[in-house]
Design a protein around this motif. Structure first.
Motif, mmCIF file in Angstrom:
data_model
loop_
_atom_site.group_PDB
_atom_site.id
_atom_site.type_symbol
_atom_site.label_atom_id
_atom_site.label_comp_id
_atom_site.label_asym_id
_atom_site.label_seq_id
_atom_site.Cartn_x
_atom_site.Cartn_y
_atom_site.Cartn_z
ATOM 1 N N THR A 6 0.835 -1.195 0.000
ATOM 2 C CA THR A 6 0.000 0.000 0.000
ATOM 3 C C THR A 6 0.872 1.248 0.000
ATOM 4 O O THR A 6 2.062 1.185 0.343
ATOM 5 C CB THR A 6 -0.916 0.040 1.242
ATOM 6 N N ASP A 7 0.256 2.363 -0.348
ATOM 7 C CA ASP A 7 0.963 3.642 -0.321
ATOM 8 C C ASP A 7 1.517 3.908 1.075
ATOM 9 O O ASP A 7 2.672 4.319 1.232
ATOM 10 C CB ASP A 7 0.026 4.794 -0.713
ATOM 11 N N LEU A 54 14.325 4.713 -9.667
ATOM 12 C CA LEU A 54 13.591 5.971 -9.721
ATOM 13 C C LEU A 54 13.823 6.734 -8.427
ATOM 14 O O LEU A 54 13.646 6.186 -7.334
ATOM 15 C CB LEU A 54 12.090 5.723 -9.899
ATOM 16 N N SER A 55 14.209 7.992 -8.527
ATOM 17 C CA SER A 55 14.330 8.846 -7.350
ATOM 18 C C SER A 55 12.926 9.220 -6.903
ATOM 19 O O SER A 55 12.070 9.533 -7.733
ATOM 20 C CB SER A 55 15.105 10.119 -7.681
ATOM 21 N N VAL A 56 12.694 9.178 -5.594
ATOM 22 C CA VAL A 56 11.361 9.462 -5.065
ATOM 23 C C VAL A 56 11.471 10.324 -3.813
ATOM 24 O O VAL A 56 12.536 10.440 -3.213
ATOM 25 C CB VAL A 56 10.588 8.165 -4.724
ATOM 26 N N GLU A 57 10.358 10.900 -3.421
ATOM 27 C CA GLU A 57 10.198 11.587 -2.152
ATOM 28 C C GLU A 57 9.087 10.859 -1.403
ATOM 29 O O GLU A 57 8.016 10.632 -1.978
ATOM 30 C CB GLU A 57 9.817 13.055 -2.358
ATOM 31 N N PRO A 58 9.303 10.487 -0.156
ATOM 32 C CA PRO A 58 8.259 9.769 0.581
ATOM 33 C C PRO A 58 6.950 10.552 0.698
ATOM 34 O O PRO A 58 5.870 9.972 0.611
ATOM 35 C CB PRO A 58 8.872 9.535 1.961
ATOM 36 N N GLU A 59 7.067 11.853 0.871
ATOM 37 C CA GLU A 59 5.874 12.676 1.043
ATOM 38 C C GLU A 59 5.057 12.696 -0.247
ATOM 39 O O GLU A 59 5.544 13.060 -1.313
ATOM 40 C CB GLU A 59 6.298 14.092 1.414
ATOM 41 N N GLY A 60 3.811 12.262 -0.163
ATOM 42 C CA GLY A 60 2.921 12.283 -1.315
ATOM 43 C C GLY A 60 3.155 11.166 -2.316
ATOM 44 O O GLY A 60 2.557 11.164 -3.388
ATOM 45 N N LEU A 61 4.013 10.207 -1.975
ATOM 46 C CA LEU A 61 4.295 9.103 -2.897
ATOM 47 C C LEU A 61 3.105 8.153 -2.968
ATOM 48 O O LEU A 61 2.506 7.814 -1.955
ATOM 49 C CB LEU A 61 5.539 8.330 -2.427
ATOM 50 N N SER A 62 2.799 7.725 -4.173
ATOM 51 C CA SER A 62 1.745 6.719 -4.343
ATOM 52 C C SER A 62 2.243 5.624 -5.277
ATOM 53 O O SER A 62 3.083 5.876 -6.145
ATOM 54 C CB SER A 62 0.461 7.350 -4.899
ATOM 55 N N ILE A 63 1.710 4.450 -5.076
ATOM 56 C CA ILE A 63 2.048 3.311 -5.940
ATOM 57 C C ILE A 63 1.660 3.646 -7.381
ATOM 58 O O ILE A 63 2.420 3.380 -8.321
ATOM 59 C CB ILE A 63 1.347 2.019 -5.465
ATOM 60 N N ALA A 64 0.506 4.268 -7.571
ATOM 61 C CA ALA A 64 0.040 4.590 -8.923
ATOM 62 C C ALA A 64 1.010 5.538 -9.626
ATOM 63 O O ALA A 64 1.337 5.343 -10.809
ATOM 64 C CB ALA A 64 -1.360 5.204 -8.864
ATOM 65 N N SER A 65 1.493 6.560 -8.908
ATOM 66 C CA SER A 65 2.437 7.494 -9.544
ATOM 67 C C SER A 65 3.770 6.810 -9.820
ATOM 68 O O SER A 65 4.424 7.092 -10.826
ATOM 69 C CB SER A 65 2.635 8.740 -8.677
ATOM 70 N N LEU A 66 4.197 5.910 -8.927
ATOM 71 C CA LEU A 66 5.433 5.159 -9.126
ATOM 72 C C LEU A 66 5.339 4.285 -10.379
ATOM 73 O O LEU A 66 6.251 4.266 -11.207
ATOM 74 C CB LEU A 66 5.722 4.306 -7.887
ATOM 75 N N ILE A 67 4.236 3.597 -10.540
ATOM 76 C CA ILE A 67 4.030 2.746 -11.720
ATOM 77 C C ILE A 67 3.987 3.599 -12.991
ATOM 78 O O ILE A 67 4.598 3.247 -14.008
ATOM 79 C CB ILE A 67 2.747 1.897 -11.566
ATOM 80 N N ALA A 68 3.315 4.725 -12.932
ATOM 81 C CA ALA A 68 3.231 5.602 -14.111
ATOM 82 C C ALA A 68 4.618 6.123 -14.490
ATOM 83 O O ALA A 68 4.971 6.140 -15.684
ATOM 84 C CB ALA A 68 2.277 6.763 -13.830
ATOM 85 N N GLU A 84 0.161 -5.523 -19.483
ATOM 86 C CA GLU A 84 -0.553 -6.537 -18.705
ATOM 87 C C GLU A 84 0.322 -7.202 -17.637
ATOM 88 O O GLU A 84 -0.162 -7.999 -16.848
ATOM 89 C CB GLU A 84 -1.114 -7.620 -19.647
ATOM 90 N N THR A 85 1.602 -6.876 -17.606
ATOM 91 C CA THR A 85 2.537 -7.522 -16.675
ATOM 92 C C THR A 85 2.574 -6.751 -15.363
ATOM 93 O O THR A 85 2.692 -5.525 -15.355
ATOM 94 C CB THR A 85 3.953 -7.575 -17.291
ATOM 95 N N PRO A 86 2.488 -7.467 -14.236
ATOM 96 C CA PRO A 86 2.565 -6.779 -12.938
ATOM 97 C C PRO A 86 3.944 -6.158 -12.718
ATOM 98 O O PRO A 86 4.936 -6.558 -13.320
ATOM 99 C CB PRO A 86 2.330 -7.905 -11.921
ATOM 100 N N HIS A 87 4.000 -5.173 -11.851
ATOM 101 C CA HIS A 87 5.237 -4.480 -11.493
ATOM 102 C C HIS A 87 5.760 -5.019 -10.172
ATOM 103 O O HIS A 87 4.982 -5.388 -9.298
ATOM 104 C CB HIS A 87 4.981 -2.981 -11.357
ATOM 105 N N GLU A 88 7.094 -5.030 -10.029
ATOM 106 C CA GLU A 88 7.730 -5.474 -8.784
ATOM 107 C C GLU A 88 8.662 -4.381 -8.272
ATOM 108 O O GLU A 88 9.421 -3.797 -9.041
ATOM 109 C CB GLU A 88 8.589 -6.725 -9.014
ATOM 110 N N ILE A 89 8.613 -4.154 -6.966
ATOM 111 C CA ILE A 89 9.615 -3.314 -6.317
ATOM 112 C C ILE A 89 10.733 -4.249 -5.895
ATOM 113 O O ILE A 89 10.505 -5.221 -5.178
ATOM 114 C CB ILE A 89 9.030 -2.568 -5.104
ATOM 115 N N VAL A 90 11.945 -3.967 -6.354
ATOM 116 C CA VAL A 90 13.077 -4.853 -6.101
ATOM 117 C C VAL A 90 13.935 -4.338 -4.938
ATOM 118 O O VAL A 90 14.318 -5.106 -4.060
ATOM 119 C CB VAL A 90 13.944 -5.014 -7.374
ATOM 120 N N ASN A 91 14.250 -3.054 -4.944
ATOM 121 C CA ASN A 91 15.079 -2.453 -3.893
ATOM 122 C C ASN A 91 14.491 -1.110 -3.498
ATOM 123 O O ASN A 91 13.956 -0.384 -4.337
ATOM 124 C CB ASN A 91 16.516 -2.202 -4.388
ATOM 125 N N VAL A 92 14.664 -0.791 -2.230
ATOM 126 C CA VAL A 92 14.289 0.518 -1.710
ATOM 127 C C VAL A 92 15.498 1.036 -0.956
ATOM 128 O O VAL A 92 16.054 0.340 -0.112
ATOM 129 C CB VAL A 92 13.062 0.425 -0.779
#
Length: 185
Positions: A6-7, A54-68, A84-92
């Protein structure tokens, strides 16, 4: 899989990582205001052998925006997407950068132009198409202001510096060897 996260879980994990690396720098006496936190997430399509960071900021981060963002970057890099292929988070990752300390390099003992106190032995070397007399110096024994005329060899534990004929190495206040051509040589 991304759909299993989840987000809020992703943001909480990034915040936890950020707090951990920030705490490590604070333990090294880095002021909290001098710490910059950077975050990255490596994501891929399920089954792929490589991921895209992908560089990210925790504040306001969403799974949908990450996938996009991933899909946009994947298409930019590879000219296609696997819709149609699912996405995987590999490293954080969370990286804490501390403002570098303003540390002056240590000064070495001052001497005159004569480097003979650092000379370990005479030597012959092949340079400029002929054998030439040279000297070998121990860099640890050189003093600020010493001038080593080439041809010469300056040795130390992990490197060797060759001063060519027609050149001179000046030892500066911090032990650096400044090698210049000698005018008229």
């Amino acid at each position: 899989m991304v759909q299993n996260t989840t987000d809020d879980e992703l943001t909480a994990y990034l915040d936890s990582l950020g707090a951990q690396v920030k705490q490590e720098l604070e333990a090294e006496d880095v002021a909290p205001d001098d710490i910059e936190l950077l975050y990255e997430i490596d994501i891929r399509y399920a089954g792929q052998a490589f991921e895209i960071p992908l560089s990210v900021e925790p504040e306001g981060l969403s799974i949908a925006s990450l996938i996009a963002r991933f899909d946009t970057e994947h298409e930019r890099l590879f000219t296609f997407n696997l819709d149609e292929t699912p996405h995987e988070i590999v490293n954080v990752r969370a990286v804490a950068l501390g403002k570098s300390a303003d540390v002056a390099p240590p000064a070495i003992e001052k001497g005159d132009a004569d480097p003979s106190g650092a000379k370990t032995r005479d030597h012959q070397l092949y340079m400029d198409g002929r054998m030439q007399d040279a000297a070998i110096y121990d860099r640890a024994l050189l003093k600020a202001g010493n001038r080593v005329a080439g041809p010469a060899i300056v040795t130390e534990m992990d490197s060797t510096t060759l001063v060519h004929s027609g050149c001179e190495a000046l030892v500066d206040a911090h032990g650096n060897l400044i090698i210049n051509l000698v005018e008229g040589a």
